[in-house]
Scaffold this motif. Sequence first.
Motif, PDB file in Angstrom:
ATOM      1  N   ASN A 237       0.813  -1.211   0.000  1.00  0.00           N
ATOM      2  CA  ASN A 237       0.000   0.000   0.000  1.00  0.00           C
ATOM      3  C   ASN A 237       0.849   1.264   0.000  1.00  0.00           C
ATOM      4  O   ASN A 237       0.444   2.303  -0.541  1.00  0.00           O
ATOM      5  CB  ASN A 237      -0.967  -0.011   1.182  1.00  0.00           C
ATOM      6  N   ALA A 238       2.038   1.192   0.596  1.00  0.00           N
ATOM      7  CA  ALA A 238       2.954   2.334   0.546  1.00  0.00           C
ATOM      8  C   ALA A 238       3.322   2.652  -0.901  1.00  0.00           C
ATOM      9  O   ALA A 238       3.424   3.825  -1.286  1.00  0.00           O
ATOM     10  CB  ALA A 238       4.202   2.048   1.371  1.00  0.00           C
ATOM     11  N   ARG A 239       3.498   1.626  -1.697  1.00  0.00           N
ATOM     12  CA  ARG A 239       3.807   1.857  -3.115  1.00  0.00           C
ATOM     13  C   ARG A 239       2.679   2.613  -3.793  1.00  0.00           C
ATOM     14  O   ARG A 239       2.925   3.539  -4.585  1.00  0.00           O
ATOM     15  CB  ARG A 239       4.045   0.518  -3.815  1.00  0.00           C
ATOM     16  N   ILE A 240       1.434   2.249  -3.473  1.00  0.00           N
ATOM     17  CA  ILE A 240       0.288   2.942  -4.057  1.00  0.00           C
ATOM     18  C   ILE A 240       0.272   4.407  -3.639  1.00  0.00           C
ATOM     19  O   ILE A 240       0.034   5.317  -4.449  1.00  0.00           O
ATOM     20  CB  ILE A 240      -1.026   2.253  -3.647  1.00  0.00           C
ATOM     21  N   VAL A 241       0.534   4.666  -2.359  1.00  0.00           N
ATOM     22  CA  VAL A 241       0.564   6.036  -1.858  1.00  0.00           C
ATOM     23  C   VAL A 241       1.648   6.842  -2.548  1.00  0.00           C
ATOM     24  O   VAL A 241       1.417   7.967  -3.023  1.00  0.00           O
ATOM     25  CB  VAL A 241       0.751   6.054  -0.330  1.00  0.00           C
ATOM     26  N   TYR A 242       2.859   6.279  -2.643  1.00  0.00           N
ATOM     27  CA  TYR A 242       3.966   7.009  -3.261  1.00  0.00           C
ATOM     28  C   TYR A 242       3.677   7.332  -4.727  1.00  0.00           C
ATOM     29  O   TYR A 242       3.967   8.437  -5.201  1.00  0.00           O
ATOM     30  CB  TYR A 242       5.262   6.201  -3.164  1.00  0.00           C
ATOM     31  N   GLU A 243       3.103   6.378  -5.419  1.00  0.00           N
ATOM     32  CA  GLU A 243       2.834   6.611  -6.842  1.00  0.00           C
ATOM     33  C   GLU A 243       1.704   7.618  -7.022  1.00  0.00           C
ATOM     34  O   GLU A 243       1.742   8.448  -7.937  1.00  0.00           O
ATOM     35  CB  GLU A 243       2.525   5.284  -7.539  1.00  0.00           C
ATOM     36  N   THR A 244       0.695   7.568  -6.141  1.00  0.00           N
ATOM     37  CA  THR A 244      -0.396   8.547  -6.231  1.00  0.00           C
ATOM     38  C   THR A 244       0.134   9.955  -6.003  1.00  0.00           C
ATOM     39  O   THR A 244      -0.220  10.894  -6.741  1.00  0.00           O
ATOM     40  CB  THR A 244      -1.492   8.222  -5.205  1.00  0.00           C
ATOM     41  N   ILE A 245       0.987  10.120  -5.007  1.00  0.00           N
ATOM     42  CA  ILE A 245       1.566  11.442  -4.741  1.00  0.00           C
ATOM     43  C   ILE A 245       2.431  11.895  -5.914  1.00  0.00           C
ATOM     44  O   ILE A 245       2.396  13.069  -6.314  1.00  0.00           O
ATOM     45  CB  ILE A 245       2.379  11.420  -3.439  1.00  0.00           C
ATOM     46  N   ALA A 246       3.196  10.971  -6.486  1.00  0.00           N
ATOM     47  CA  ALA A 246       4.046  11.324  -7.624  1.00  0.00           C
ATOM     48  C   ALA A 246       3.211  11.774  -8.821  1.00  0.00           C
ATOM     49  O   ALA A 246       3.607  12.677  -9.566  1.00  0.00           O
ATOM     50  CB  ALA A 246       4.925  10.131  -8.001  1.00  0.00           C
ATOM     51  N   ILE A 247       2.048  11.179  -8.991  1.00  0.00           N
ATOM     52  CA  ILE A 247       1.197  11.498 -10.137  1.00  0.00           C
ATOM     53  C   ILE A 247       0.457  12.814  -9.943  1.00  0.00           C
ATOM     54  O   ILE A 247       0.414  13.659 -10.841  1.00  0.00           O
ATOM     55  CB  ILE A 247       0.195  10.345 -10.392  1.00  0.00           C
ATOM     56  N   PHE A 248      -0.124  13.018  -8.771  1.00  0.00           N
ATOM     57  CA  PHE A 248      -0.962  14.192  -8.530  1.00  0.00           C
ATOM     58  C   PHE A 248      -0.213  15.354  -7.877  1.00  0.00           C
ATOM     59  O   PHE A 248      -0.668  16.502  -7.961  1.00  0.00           O
ATOM     60  CB  PHE A 248      -2.164  13.815  -7.648  1.00  0.00           C
ATOM     61  N   GLY A 249       0.892  15.060  -7.213  1.00  0.00           N
ATOM     62  CA  GLY A 249       1.588  16.079  -6.436  1.00  0.00           C
ATOM     63  C   GLY A 249       0.990  16.194  -5.049  1.00  0.00           C
ATOM     64  O   GLY A 249      -0.216  15.992  -4.860  1.00  0.00           O
ATOM     65  N   TRP A 250       1.819  16.533  -4.063  1.00  0.00           N
ATOM     66  CA  TRP A 250       1.353  16.567  -2.685  1.00  0.00           C
ATOM     67  C   TRP A 250       0.261  17.614  -2.470  1.00  0.00           C
ATOM     68  O   TRP A 250      -0.563  17.485  -1.572  1.00  0.00           O
ATOM     69  CB  TRP A 250       2.524  16.817  -1.729  1.00  0.00           C
TER      70      TRP A 250
END
Length: 307
Positions: A237-250
């Motif tokens: 799930n951490a991978r999903i979080v990191y990729e979501t942040i990378a895609i949308f920006g913090w």
Amino acid sequence: MTPALPIVDAHHHLWDLSRGHYPWLQEAYDPEAFFLGDYRAICRDFLATDYRTAAGPCEVVATVHVEAERSRDQQLAETAWLHEVHAQHGFPNAVVAHAWFDRPDSEEQLLAQSRFPLVRGIRSKPVTSASPDHSVKGQAGTMQDEAWLRGFSLLEKYGLRWDLRVPAWHLPEAAEVAALFPKVPIVLNHHGFAWDRSEEGLKRWRGWMETLARQENVHVKLSEFGLRGRPWDLQENARIVYETIAIFGWQRCMFASNFPVAGLRISYPDLVGSVAGMLTHLPGHQQHAMMCANALRFYAIDVTPPL
């Protein structure tokens, strides 16, 4: 360990089965259709006191209640009840209500919902397909339906946001809607549902998310990482979080619990601790934004005094 930082829960549910009718909880139990499978454990009241108990030591400063699929002839009654809950308990601090976009009375319902002081947006699920291999594009109630789009256009008129909840394969279609209505703030529920965790599945999910993220009026909730028939997996799930942040920006990401549903897989403090722990490598202001400030801004929440 639960981190000592303020949290805005941008997505949770409450229900009182004696006050309202929730077909999916009370009469149409269908674990095959539910994305997490067996959900009997939540087919009971989940009240404000239950939420506080679940949250435990977490410093929740505000919450956003998202419509809980109460009978659609009770959609205004659900909103009225939530205002009663707020008056008694101090939360929820914002409400995402329900109204259909493609019905003859859509504008009447949207206007009525918008008149409640806590209502900030609408969650109205479009018709979707059961798999990426089957298309419903253009059918009544889909995101291409002219009647649906006319109703959707009224969100701007009434100053409402849209909570977007669709399977990942419909994200490119949602991007088209976002492009048509750039002044309507949109937030994607539950990280776009990366249900297929194979490398090929994640590649497809990533591409669909990138298409949606190109529309600057779209934000995303870091929420509901549970999978059917599998335990909650921190590393995965951490991978999903990191990729979501990378895609949308913090700047466009916000934490949300999806309780009590997420409680089928993880406790509230463990969820908060896990997601917050995933962010500790980032600067403090970015952590605060995703766990608190972004949701306050998106939903225009005033947290004086705090919850």
